[in-house]
Design a protein around this motif. Structure first.
Motif, PDB file in Angstrom:
ATOM      1  N   ASP A 140      11.836  74.041  89.729  1.00  0.00           N
ATOM      2  CA  ASP A 140      11.284  72.706  89.441  1.00  0.00           C
ATOM      3  C   ASP A 140      11.053  71.917  90.733  1.00  0.00           C
ATOM      4  O   ASP A 140       9.998  71.306  90.931  1.00  0.00           O
ATOM      5  CB  ASP A 140      12.237  71.917  88.530  1.00  0.00           C
ATOM      6  CG  ASP A 140      12.536  72.639  87.225  1.00  0.00           C
ATOM      7  OD1 ASP A 140      11.718  73.489  86.821  1.00  0.00           O
ATOM      8  OD2 ASP A 140      13.586  72.353  86.604  1.00  0.00           O
ATOM      9  N   TYR A 252       8.976  65.611  82.884  1.00  0.00           N
ATOM     10  CA  TYR A 252       9.646  66.903  82.722  1.00  0.00           C
ATOM     11  C   TYR A 252      10.070  67.024  81.269  1.00  0.00           C
ATOM     12  O   TYR A 252      11.026  66.402  80.827  1.00  0.00           O
ATOM     13  CB  TYR A 252      10.855  66.966  83.665  1.00  0.00           C
ATOM     14  CG  TYR A 252      11.489  68.329  83.746  1.00  0.00           C
ATOM     15  CD1 TYR A 252      11.065  69.258  84.687  1.00  0.00           C
ATOM     16  CD2 TYR A 252      12.513  68.698  82.886  1.00  0.00           C
ATOM     17  CE1 TYR A 252      11.649  70.521  84.767  1.00  0.00           C
ATOM     18  CE2 TYR A 252      13.105  69.958  82.956  1.00  0.00           C
ATOM     19  CZ  TYR A 252      12.664  70.865  83.899  1.00  0.00           C
ATOM     20  OH  TYR A 252      13.240  72.110  83.983  1.00  0.00           O
ATOM     21  N   THR A 254      11.256  68.846  77.724  1.00  0.00           N
ATOM     22  CA  THR A 254      12.120  69.956  77.283  1.00  0.00           C
ATOM     23  C   THR A 254      12.099  70.041  75.761  1.00  0.00           C
ATOM     24  O   THR A 254      11.872  69.047  75.080  1.00  0.00           O
ATOM     25  CB  THR A 254      13.580  69.759  77.736  1.00  0.00           C
ATOM     26  OG1 THR A 254      14.043  68.499  77.255  1.00  0.00           O
ATOM     27  CG2 THR A 254      13.725  69.806  79.243  1.00  0.00           C
ATOM     28  N   MET A 291       5.507  68.956  83.445  1.00  0.00           N
ATOM     29  CA  MET A 291       6.345  70.127  83.717  1.00  0.00           C
ATOM     30  C   MET A 291       7.182  70.460  82.483  1.00  0.00           C
ATOM     31  O   MET A 291       7.430  69.600  81.640  1.00  0.00           O
ATOM     32  CB  MET A 291       7.252  69.844  84.919  1.00  0.00           C
ATOM     33  CG  MET A 291       6.459  69.570  86.186  1.00  0.00           C
ATOM     34  SD  MET A 291       7.486  69.011  87.559  1.00  0.00           S
ATOM     35  CE  MET A 291       8.424  70.485  87.932  1.00  0.00           C
ATOM     36  N   HIS A 292       7.615  71.712  82.401  1.00  0.00           N
ATOM     37  CA  HIS A 292       8.425  72.163  81.265  1.00  0.00           C
ATOM     38  C   HIS A 292       9.065  73.485  81.702  1.00  0.00           C
ATOM     39  O   HIS A 292       8.371  74.344  82.247  1.00  0.00           O
ATOM     40  CB  HIS A 292       7.516  72.387  80.039  1.00  0.00           C
ATOM     41  CG  HIS A 292       8.254  72.498  78.729  1.00  0.00           C
ATOM     42  ND1 HIS A 292       9.256  73.407  78.530  1.00  0.00           N
ATOM     43  CD2 HIS A 292       8.115  71.824  77.561  1.00  0.00           C
ATOM     44  CE1 HIS A 292       9.722  73.276  77.278  1.00  0.00           C
ATOM     45  NE2 HIS A 292       9.053  72.316  76.674  1.00  0.00           N
ATOM     46  N   LEU A 294       9.962  75.773  79.806  1.00  0.00           N
ATOM     47  CA  LEU A 294       9.559  76.744  78.779  1.00  0.00           C
ATOM     48  C   LEU A 294      10.791  77.504  78.270  1.00  0.00           C
ATOM     49  O   LEU A 294      11.748  77.648  79.035  1.00  0.00           O
ATOM     50  CB  LEU A 294       8.475  77.705  79.286  1.00  0.00           C
ATOM     51  CG  LEU A 294       7.184  77.017  79.747  1.00  0.00           C
ATOM     52  CD1 LEU A 294       6.234  78.056  80.350  1.00  0.00           C
ATOM     53  CD2 LEU A 294       6.489  76.293  78.590  1.00  0.00           C
ATOM     54  N   ARG A 296       8.346  76.409  74.968  1.00  0.00           N
ATOM     55  CA  ARG A 296       8.094  75.147  74.276  1.00  0.00           C
ATOM     56  C   ARG A 296       8.109  75.393  72.778  1.00  0.00           C
ATOM     57  O   ARG A 296       7.915  76.519  72.304  1.00  0.00           O
ATOM     58  CB  ARG A 296       6.750  74.575  74.690  1.00  0.00           C
ATOM     59  CG  ARG A 296       5.572  75.392  74.212  1.00  0.00           C
ATOM     60  CD  ARG A 296       4.262  74.731  74.542  1.00  0.00           C
ATOM     61  NE  ARG A 296       3.279  75.733  74.933  1.00  0.00           N
ATOM     62  CZ  ARG A 296       2.082  75.440  75.384  1.00  0.00           C
ATOM     63  NH1 ARG A 296       1.693  74.197  75.534  1.00  0.00           N
ATOM     64  NH2 ARG A 296       1.242  76.397  75.696  1.00  0.00           N
ATOM     65  N   SER A 310      -1.152  69.798  84.026  1.00  0.00           N
ATOM     66  CA  SER A 310      -0.165  70.703  83.422  1.00  0.00           C
ATOM     67  C   SER A 310       0.288  71.760  84.413  1.00  0.00           C
ATOM     68  O   SER A 310      -0.527  72.526  84.938  1.00  0.00           O
ATOM     69  CB  SER A 310      -0.773  71.376  82.186  1.00  0.00           C
ATOM     70  OG  SER A 310      -1.048  70.371  81.245  1.00  0.00           O
ATOM     71  N   TYR A 312       3.269  73.804  83.904  1.00  0.00           N
ATOM     72  CA  TYR A 312       4.375  74.645  83.437  1.00  0.00           C
ATOM     73  C   TYR A 312       4.190  76.133  83.655  1.00  0.00           C
ATOM     74  O   TYR A 312       5.168  76.834  83.911  1.00  0.00           O
ATOM     75  CB  TYR A 312       4.745  74.333  81.975  1.00  0.00           C
ATOM     76  CG  TYR A 312       3.623  73.794  81.134  1.00  0.00           C
ATOM     77  CD1 TYR A 312       3.317  72.437  81.146  1.00  0.00           C
ATOM     78  CD2 TYR A 312       2.861  74.633  80.340  1.00  0.00           C
ATOM     79  CE1 TYR A 312       2.270  71.927  80.374  1.00  0.00           C
ATOM     80  CE2 TYR A 312       1.823  74.134  79.567  1.00  0.00           C
ATOM     81  CZ  TYR A 312       1.522  72.797  79.592  1.00  0.00           C
ATOM     82  OH  TYR A 312       0.496  72.302  78.848  1.00  0.00           O
ATOM     83  N   GLN A 315       4.776  76.621  87.314  1.00  0.00           N
ATOM     84  CA  GLN A 315       6.214  76.450  87.543  1.00  0.00           C
ATOM     85  C   GLN A 315       6.964  77.768  87.268  1.00  0.00           C
ATOM     86  O   GLN A 315       7.843  78.170  88.024  1.00  0.00           O
ATOM     87  CB  GLN A 315       6.661  75.379  86.550  1.00  0.00           C
ATOM     88  CG  GLN A 315       7.888  74.591  86.803  1.00  0.00           C
ATOM     89  CD  GLN A 315       8.083  73.606  85.618  1.00  0.00           C
ATOM     90  OE1 GLN A 315       7.105  73.178  84.961  1.00  0.00           O
ATOM     91  NE2 GLN A 315       9.303  73.246  85.341  1.00  0.00           N
TER      92      GLN A 315
END
Ligand code: NCD
Length: 469
Positions: A140, A252, A254, A291-292, A294, A296, A310, A312, A315
């Motif tokens: 991250d 971020y 979640t 951000m994520h 994952l 999801r 986006s 993710y 990332q």
């Protein structure tokens, strides 16, 4: 100090400089992937995953293969001797004699610490229950650094399940250390746990400003002054509105950690924040990275996948070079010189440690120290983070407790009549030397060990001396 032979159990095991060193090497390795095949040749990584994983396990394994090393792995606890009641320490000792480095994911909080205590080889925590997930945080931070060049001064919103999300906890500590302002946006009842707030405010000098009514986004905020990280900054509500209008640098997101709800028998939240096209039209999100960690569920709408903000999938992709760099450094296969100038290093406050095999125990049912197979040999351990009120932080899962009763191991040359226990909020808590202190969760426990209530065990106590924690 180099990184060779070290463990990564919590994000605080790495200083800011050391995180910088991992990123420098990750940059180098991602630019020359095909040249890394000799770095860990002959080394073996044990990848022990006792919870589901796609990205973390596969990116660690890919990282090791790209470094020229090999993998032995477990992906189902039922297929190991843990299913026969073996303790994780015995497993750690054995696997540590086979492999050069261990990566472990386990549902018990603090499990990776116990494995590190016994393995004799570097151990990386790939997620221990709802506690921490430090290597996700490295991915991250690496993403933020590549996209925004710096972390200091960024405004980052942490979104969703802040209570059970281990990625959230590790990231919050790291953001605070790098001087970012954190905005919390939880689902209903999924606020960031008290023990995390306690660390952010006591160890990192952050100040929590709860969301008032009428805010244009229902956010709680932890403020860190970017130029003087770790000093608290007070930002009144009016400025907060201006700040948010100026823009949030990253959101971020979640998922709801459903698997943790079922173990703690919590019910589903009545509302959960969603990030979609409509939300991102807001001016404050104009330059926000989305951000994520994952996977999801439905908190992140698929319709924004093509949006430039986006991040993710990128990332997740950075997970390979970041984990290659980390693995090579911990194995001592690569070294990176650390800059000499002073930098803020991870806070390792010198709190006194309290450790006895009887008396107070951690009250977190997910803590490794209270599991049946482990409680036989794990000595409960705590940092005494405060005497008034007496506050103990479990050395395994970091949950905090406020025990009610204390006694001294020095009870006047063994004269049974003076073997007394007192309330933890009496003056005795400070008077008894830390090495002599005995702490109990309950009066029953104190009495079971032969202590009698002193005058200070019952004084001002509305319900007599039998009240439990
Ligand atoms: C996260 C985890 O396992 O904590 N996933 C990951 O490692 N990328 C987040 C999650 O499962 O929600």
């Amino acid at each position: 100090m180099g990184l060779a032979n070290r463990n990564l159990i919590t994000i605080d095991d790495l200083s800011n400089q050391e995180i910088g060193a991992v990123f420098t090497l990750a940059n180098e390795m991602s630019d020359s992937m095909s040249e890394q095949l000799g770095v860990c040749r002959g080394k073996i990584m044990a990848s022990l995953f006792f919870e589901p994983s796609t990205r973390t396990r596969l990116s660690f394994e890919t990282a090791m293969l790209r470094l020229g090393g090999s993998i032995v792995s477990v992906t189902d606890a039922q297929l190991t001797s843990l299913a026969k009641g073996e303790s994780i320490t015995d497993m750690a000792r054995v696997v540590g004699s086979y492999a050069d480095i261990i990566v472990i994911r386990h549902p018990w909080e603090g499990a990776a610490r116990v494995v590190a205590d016994y393995a004799g080889v570097p151990v990386i925590n790939a997620g221990d229950g709802g506690h921490e997930h430090p290597t996700q945080t490295l991915c991250d931070l690496y993403t933020l650094k590549r996209e925004k060049q710096t972390i200091s001064g960024l405004k980052i919103a942490l979104w969703g399940d802040l209570k059970h999300g281990r990625t959230i906890h590790s990231l919050a500590y790291a953001l605070a250390r790098f001087g970012a302002t954190i905005l919390f946006h939880p689902g209903t009842g999924l606020e960031i746990p008290d023990y995390v707030i306690s660390k952010l405010t006591t160890e990192y000098g952050g100040e929590l400003e709860p969301a008032g009514t009428g805010r244009f986004l229902p956010l709680d905020a932890i403020y860190m002054t970017p130029d003087k990280p770790h000093q608290l900054a007070m930002i009144p509500e009016a400025s907060l509105r201006v700040e948010l209008k100026e823009g949030i640098d990253a959101v971020y997101v979640t998922r709801l950690q459903r698997e943790r709800l079922s173990t703690t028998k919590e019910s589903e939240p009545s509302s959960y924040p969603v990030v979609d096209k409509k939300l991102l039209k807001g001016k404050e999100f104009k330059k926000s990275l989305i951000m994520h960690p994952l996977p999801r569920f439905n908190e992140l709408d698929h319709e924004i996948d093509a949006d430039q903000r986006s991040m993710y999938f990128q990332q997740a992709a950075w997970g390979v070079p970041v984990r290659m760099a980390l693995t090579a450094l911990l194995l001592g296969a690569r070294e990176i010189p650390l800059p000499a100038e002073a930098d803020y290093t991870a806070p390792h406050r010198d709190y006194p440690t309290y450790q006895r095999d009887f008396g107070v125990r951690c009250l977190n049912p997910q803590c490794v120290s209270v599991q049946e197979s482990e409680a036989r040999y794990i000595k409960p351990g705590f940092k005494i983070v405060n005497y008034r009120p007496l506050t103990l932080r479990c050395i395994y899962c970091e949950h905090e407790i406020h025990p009610r009763f204390i006694a001294s191991s020095e009870w006047h040359e063994g004269c049974i009549a003076s073997k007394k226990y007192h309330r933890a909020d009496s003056h005795w808590t400070r008077k008894i030397r830390p090495e002599n202190l005995i702490i109990f969760n309950s009066s029953d426990d104190a009495e079971a060990h032969g202590f009698k209530p002193s005058y200070y065990a019952t004084k001002h106590h509305p319900k007599g001396n039998k009240e439990e924690l």
